[in-house]
Design an enzyme around this catalytic site. Structure first.
Site, PDB file in Angstrom:
ATOM      1  CB  SER A 188      -0.971  -0.047   1.188  1.00 43.45           C
ATOM      2  OG  SER A 188      -1.930   0.976   1.104  1.00 43.45           O
TER       3      SER A 188
ATOM      4  CG  ASP B 201      -6.215   1.140  -0.798  1.00 48.39           C
ATOM      5  OD1 ASP B 201      -5.334   2.027  -0.839  1.00 48.39           O
ATOM      6  OD2 ASP B 201      -6.208   0.216   0.044  1.00 48.39           O
TER       7      ASP B 201
ATOM      8  CG  ASP C 148      -2.747   4.112  -1.843  1.00 48.02           C
ATOM      9  OD1 ASP C 148      -3.554   4.087  -2.798  1.00 48.02           O
ATOM     10  OD2 ASP C 148      -2.859   3.372  -0.845  1.00 48.02           O
TER      11      ASP C 148
ATOM     12  CG  ASP D  66      -2.939  -0.507  -2.432  1.00 44.23           C
ATOM     13  OD1 ASP D  66      -2.854   0.679  -2.055  1.00 44.23           O
ATOM     14  OD2 ASP D  66      -3.538  -1.381  -1.775  1.00 44.23           O
TER      15      ASP D  66
END
Length: 459
Positions: free
Chosen positions: A105, A252, A248, A250
Site C-alpha cells: 500500500s 485504494d 497511493d 495500490d
C-alpha cells in the site's frame, strides 16, 4: 518459522524486503491462506485471485505466491499488476475462494506485503484471520503431484473495474464529460498509472499527469498525505487544473488538491464523496473512530448521521453491511461505495468528486471553504508493557464532560473536537490523535492525554 520483524495483522503480513520479508515467508503465508480457503470453501480446487502493485519486488514474489497456492491444490487466477480494489472485484467476479494482493500500500519503497481477501471480496475479519493463522503456523496440508493447482490469466480485470465505475447510476458521465474538467494527476509510479488516466479520459477529462511510470520507484514518500503532495500542488497551479488527484501505490486511497493548488487533507475525500451519495441514496455514513468531524458536518447537512466503527477497513465494511449504509470509508482518503463493492476504491472516489464539481457548479476551494475547518494532530509513543485500562480510566475521569466510545481504545468527543487513544494493531505503539478548531487546541488535547500514558510507561 519465526515471524520476527514482520507486521502481521488481520488484513495481511508486511515487512522490509530481504530482511523480515523473504520469498520463504511469502510462500508460507500464501500456502497457509490457500489451505484455509480450500478448507473453508469445501472445494478441492479452490480458485484464488492474485495480483500485485508496481513495487520492484512484486515480480519476484508473484511466482512464489503462485507456486505456494498450487502446492496446496488451489487454482490461481492471475490479474497481473492491478489496484487492490480491482483484485477484490475480481474475487467477486470469479466467485473465487479468496484473493491475495501483493502490495504494501502506502509503505516506503523497501516494503512489500501480502493482503488476504476473503470470498466476499472483503479483507479477512478477526475470526477468519485467526483460522488462517492457525493453519499457516501449523503443518500446512500439501497437494500430491496429481492434485496440484493450475494457473489462469485474467487480462480483463482492470477493464471490468473501469466499466463498473462508469456504469454507476450515481455518476452522470455525460454531464461530467460536457464540463471537460481539467485534472492534475499523481500516481507516484504505482499501479494507478495504468488505470487512472484511462478512467479520467473516459469521463471526458483533460488530464495533466506526473509519475505515471509503473516501475515502483517512488519519487517521494508514497503515502498521499498533504506534506507529500508538493509537486502535485505545483502542477495544479502551473496547469490551471480544476482539481488534483493523488493515489497511493495500490490505488485504494485518494487525496485531493484544490484549484488553488493546496492539498486540502485526505479526510475531505470521504466527506465530499459522501455528499454526492447521500443526496441520492437513503442511509447513514460509516467511518472509523479516527476520522475527521467534517464527515459529521456533511452528513448533518443531508439530515443523516455518522456511525463510527473501530479502525480498519474490514471493520468499517462489515459495519456498513450491518447498517445498510450506502457510503463509508476512512479518513485516509479511502472511499467505500456499497453499490460498487465493500472496499476502499480510489477510482470510485475520483468519479464521485468529479460528480460533486458538476453538481455544485463551484470550484473545489469554494466547496471546502463553506465548511468549518478542523485541524488534526497525530502522536505516537512506545506501547507500555502494562494494559492501558488505567490510562483509559484516568482520561475518562479527567474529561468527565466528554462522550466516551470504547470500541477501539478510547475516543473522547465534544461538540467541536475529539481525541482518540488506541494501541496500534500493526506496531508496538500507542497512537494518540486529536482534532480541534485550531492546531494549538488539538495539540493541547494530545499533551493532556500523554500525561497518564507517560506515567504508565515509567511505572
Amino acid at each position: 518459522m519465526a515471524f520476527e520483524g514482520l507486521m502481521v495483522s488481520v488484513s495481511g503480513v508486511r515487512g522490509r524486503v530481504g530482511e523480515a520479508l523473504t520469498p520463504e515467508i511469502m510462500a508460507q503465508f500464501a500456502a497457509g491462506f490457500g489451505a484455509w480457503a480450500r478448507k473453508r470453501s469445501g472445494n478441492p480446487r479452490a480458485k484464488i485471485v492474485v495480483g500485485r502493485d508496481s513495487r520492484v519486488s512484486g515480480p519476484m514474489f508473484q511466482p512464489v505466491v503462485h507456486a505456494a497456492l498450487q502446492s496446496v491444490g488451489c487454482d490461481v487466477i492471475d490479474v497481473g499488476m492491478a489496484p487492490t480494489p480491482t483484485i477484490q472485484l475480481a474475487v467477486e467476479h470469479h466467485h473465487a475462494a479468496g484473493g491475495l494482493a501483493i502490495t504494501a500500500s502506502h509503505n516506503p519503497i523497501e516494503w512489500n506485503a501480502l493482503k488476504f481477501i476473503g470470498p466476499s471480496g472483503l479483507f479477512l475479519d478477526p475470526a477468519e484471520s485467526a483460522e488462517m493463522r492457525a493453519i499457516t503456523e501449523g503443518t500446512i496440508p500439501r497437494a500430491l503431484w496429481n492434485e496440484l493447482g493450475g494457473i489462469d490469466v485474467d487480462r480483463d480485470a482492470v477493464r471490468r473495474h473501469i466499466e463498473k465505475v462508469l456504469s454507476l447510476p450515481l455518476i452522470d458521465r455525460q454531464r461530467i464529460s460536457d464540463r471537460r474538467l481539467h485534472v492534475a494527476l499523481d500516481c507516484v509510479h504505482g499501479a494507478g498509472g495504468a488505470f487512472m488516466p484511462q478512467l479520467l479520459e473516459r469521463l471526458g477529462c483533460r488530464v495533466t499527469s506526473i509519475n505515471l511510470e509503473t516501475d515502483g520507484r517512488f519519487p517521494r514518500s508514497p503515502e498521499p498525505v498533504a506534506e507529500n503532495l508538493g509537486d502535485l500542488e505545483k502542477l495544479v497551479r502551473q496547469s490551471g487544473a480544476d482539481v488534483g488527484f493523488a493515489v497511493d501505490p495500490d490505488v485504494d486511497r485518494l487525496a485531493l488538491v484544490s484549484d488553488e493548488g493546496k492539498a486540502i487533507g485526505e479526510d475531505y475525500t470521504l466527506a465530499l464523496a459522501a455528499k454526492v451519495v447521500l443526496r441520492r441514496r437513503p442511509g447513514n455514513v460509516v467511518t472509523n473512530l479516527s476520522t475527521s468531524r467534517i464527515v459529521d458536518d456533511v452528513a448533518r447537512e443531508q439530515g443523516r448521521r455518522v456511525v463510527r466503527a473501530p479502525v480498519g477497513e474490514v471493520n468499517v465494511a462489515t459495519r456498513m453491511r450491518l447498517e445498510k449504509a450506502p457510503v463509508g470509508g476512512e479518513g485516509n482518503g479511502g472511499v467505500i461505495l456499497t453499490e460498487m463493492h465493500l472496499g476502499r476504491d480510489a477510482p470510485v472516489g475520483a468519479a464521485l468528486i468529479l460528480q460533486l464539481l458538476v453538481d455544485e457548479g463551484k470550484k473545489l476551494s469554494e466547496i471546502v471553504a463553506s465548511y468549518p475547518r478542523y485541524f488534526i494532530v497525530k502522536d505516537k509513543l512506545d506501547r507500555p508493557s502494562s494494559p492501558l485500562d488505567t490510562v483509559y480510566a484516568s482520561l475518562r475521569d479527567a474529561f468527565k464532560d466528554a462522550e466516551a466510545d470504547t470500541q477501539d481504545g478510547l475516543r473522547l468527543e465534544w461538540s467541536d473536537r475529539w481525541v482518540h487513544v488506541r494501541p496500534s494493531g500493526t506496531e508496538p505503539i500507542v497512537r494518540v490523535i486529536a482534532e480541534a478548531p485550531t492546531p494549538g487546541e488539538a495539540a493541547d488535547l494530545i499533551a493532556r492525554c500523554r500525561v497518564p500514558l507517560d506515567a504508565l510507561a515509567m511505572a
